[in-house]
Design a protein around this motif. Structure first.
Motif, short mmCIF file in Angstrom:
data_model
loop_
_atom_site.label_atom_id
_atom_site.label_comp_id
_atom_site.label_asym_id
_atom_site.label_seq_id
_atom_site.Cartn_x
_atom_site.Cartn_y
_atom_site.Cartn_z
N LYS A 154 12.96 22.96 -40.24
CA LYS A 154 13.94 24.05 -40.28
C LYS A 154 14.42 24.39 -38.89
O LYS A 154 15.60 24.64 -38.66
N LYS A 155 13.49 24.40 -37.93
CA LYS A 155 13.86 24.73 -36.56
C LYS A 155 14.61 23.59 -35.89
O LYS A 155 15.47 23.80 -35.04
N ALA A 156 14.31 22.34 -36.28
CA ALA A 156 14.94 21.18 -35.65
C ALA A 156 16.35 20.93 -36.18
O ALA A 156 17.12 20.17 -35.58
N ASP A 157 16.70 21.54 -37.31
CA ASP A 157 18.03 21.41 -37.92
C ASP A 157 18.37 19.94 -38.19
O ASP A 157 19.43 19.45 -37.79
N VAL A 158 17.47 19.23 -38.87
CA VAL A 158 17.69 17.81 -39.17
C VAL A 158 18.60 17.69 -40.40
O VAL A 158 18.78 18.65 -41.14
N PRO A 159 19.19 16.50 -40.61
CA PRO A 159 20.03 16.30 -41.81
C PRO A 159 19.24 16.59 -43.08
O PRO A 159 18.04 16.33 -43.16
N LYS A 160 19.94 17.14 -44.09
CA LYS A 160 19.28 17.60 -45.31
C LYS A 160 18.55 16.47 -46.03
O LYS A 160 17.44 16.67 -46.54
N LYS A 161 19.16 15.27 -46.07
CA LYS A 161 18.52 14.15 -46.77
C LYS A 161 17.20 13.77 -46.12
O LYS A 161 16.21 13.52 -46.79
N LEU A 162 17.20 13.74 -44.79
CA LEU A 162 15.98 13.41 -44.08
C LEU A 162 14.91 14.48 -44.30
O LEU A 162 13.73 14.17 -44.49
N GLU A 163 15.35 15.73 -44.31
CA GLU A 163 14.41 16.83 -44.55
C GLU A 163 13.76 16.72 -45.93
O GLU A 163 12.55 16.88 -46.07
N ILE A 164 14.58 16.41 -46.97
CA ILE A 164 14.05 16.28 -48.33
C ILE A 164 13.06 15.12 -48.40
O ILE A 164 12.00 15.22 -49.04
N LYS A 165 13.37 13.99 -47.74
CA LYS A 165 12.47 12.84 -47.76
C LYS A 165 11.12 13.18 -47.14
O LYS A 165 10.06 12.88 -47.69
N ILE A 166 11.16 13.83 -45.99
CA ILE A 166 9.91 14.14 -45.27
C ILE A 166 9.11 15.20 -46.01
O ILE A 166 7.90 15.08 -46.18
N VAL A 167 9.79 16.26 -46.47
CA VAL A 167 9.09 17.33 -47.18
C VAL A 167 8.55 16.81 -48.51
O VAL A 167 7.42 17.12 -48.91
N GLY A 168 9.36 16.01 -49.22
CA GLY A 168 8.91 15.43 -50.50
C GLY A 168 7.68 14.56 -50.31
O GLY A 168 6.73 14.64 -51.09
#
Length: 209
Positions: A154-168
């Motif tokens: 959230k703080k790094a403001d990464v692309p949404k797709k990458l965020e979903i992949k990592i969090v998932g």
């Protein structure tokens, strides 16, 4: 000392460390808490050379905790729920295959790499440790914490797709990590015969589910 008092102490310490991080250090919360905890622990060990009262108190608290029950049956459930609460389910479905790949094959590779690195590191400093025990350590720390990951992303403001992949991946890798850990643990204790492919598959479905 019951779990309520122990929990109160841990929550107070966590809140105090969090305040220090936000007020003075200003790192991402999960990283800041980890750094402060490391220095706090080293400080207690240094203090114990002069007065071991605090160290003995911590040891007493630790002996009162059944970590297998607390971590696997209580804390893990809340951590996964808190992480899943902020995850877009539709996006999770769209990216299910890379997430599944990362959460399974990724954890296996991480376990192998970390275990191998730790083995050669310990051999290099003269400590004779079995390779399978190093793999056990690799399985223990390979699954990532969904709350820590989500906070940093959230703080790094990464692309949404990458965020979903990592969090998932961080949400589903715990079940895989438990299966790998218990399998290696059984082999390390000489009970590998109980871990047939069917048993491992059953354990995998149960833990991930």
């Amino acid at each position: 000392m019951d779990y309520f008092i122990i929990t109160s102490i841990l929550v107070f310490i966590s809140a105090f460390f969090g305040y220090i991080n936000i007020r003075y250090i200003k790192l991402p919360n999960t990283i800041g808490l980890t750094v402060i905890t490391i220095f706090f622990t080293l400080g207690i060990f240094a203090l114990s050379y002069f007065d071991d009262t605090l160290l003995n108190a911590e040891r007493y608290i630790i002996t009162q905790i059944d970590f297998r029950s607390v971590l696997l049956n209580i804390m893990l459930s809340f951590l996964l729920f808190a992480g899943a609460l902020h995850t877009d389910l539709q996006k999770l479905k769209e990216l299910k295959w890379p997430i599944l790949f990362f959460a399974t094959f990724g954890v296996l590779v991480s376990t192998l790499l970390i275990g191998t690195a730790v083995y050669f590191l310990l051999q290099g400093i003269g400590l004779e440790v079995l390779f399978i025990n190093c793999l056990l350590f690799g399985a223990l720390i390979s699954p990532t914490d969904p709350i820590a990951v989500l906070g940093i992303l959230k703080k790094a403001d990464v692309p949404k797709k990458l965020e979903i992949k990592i969090v998932g991946e961080s949400l589903f890798n715990d079940g895989v990590g438990v299966v790998i850990f218990l399998t290696i643990f059984g082999l390390a204790n000489g009970t590998g015969g109980d871990f047939s492919f069917t048993n491992v598959l059953t354990l995998f479905v149960h833990e991930v589910g």
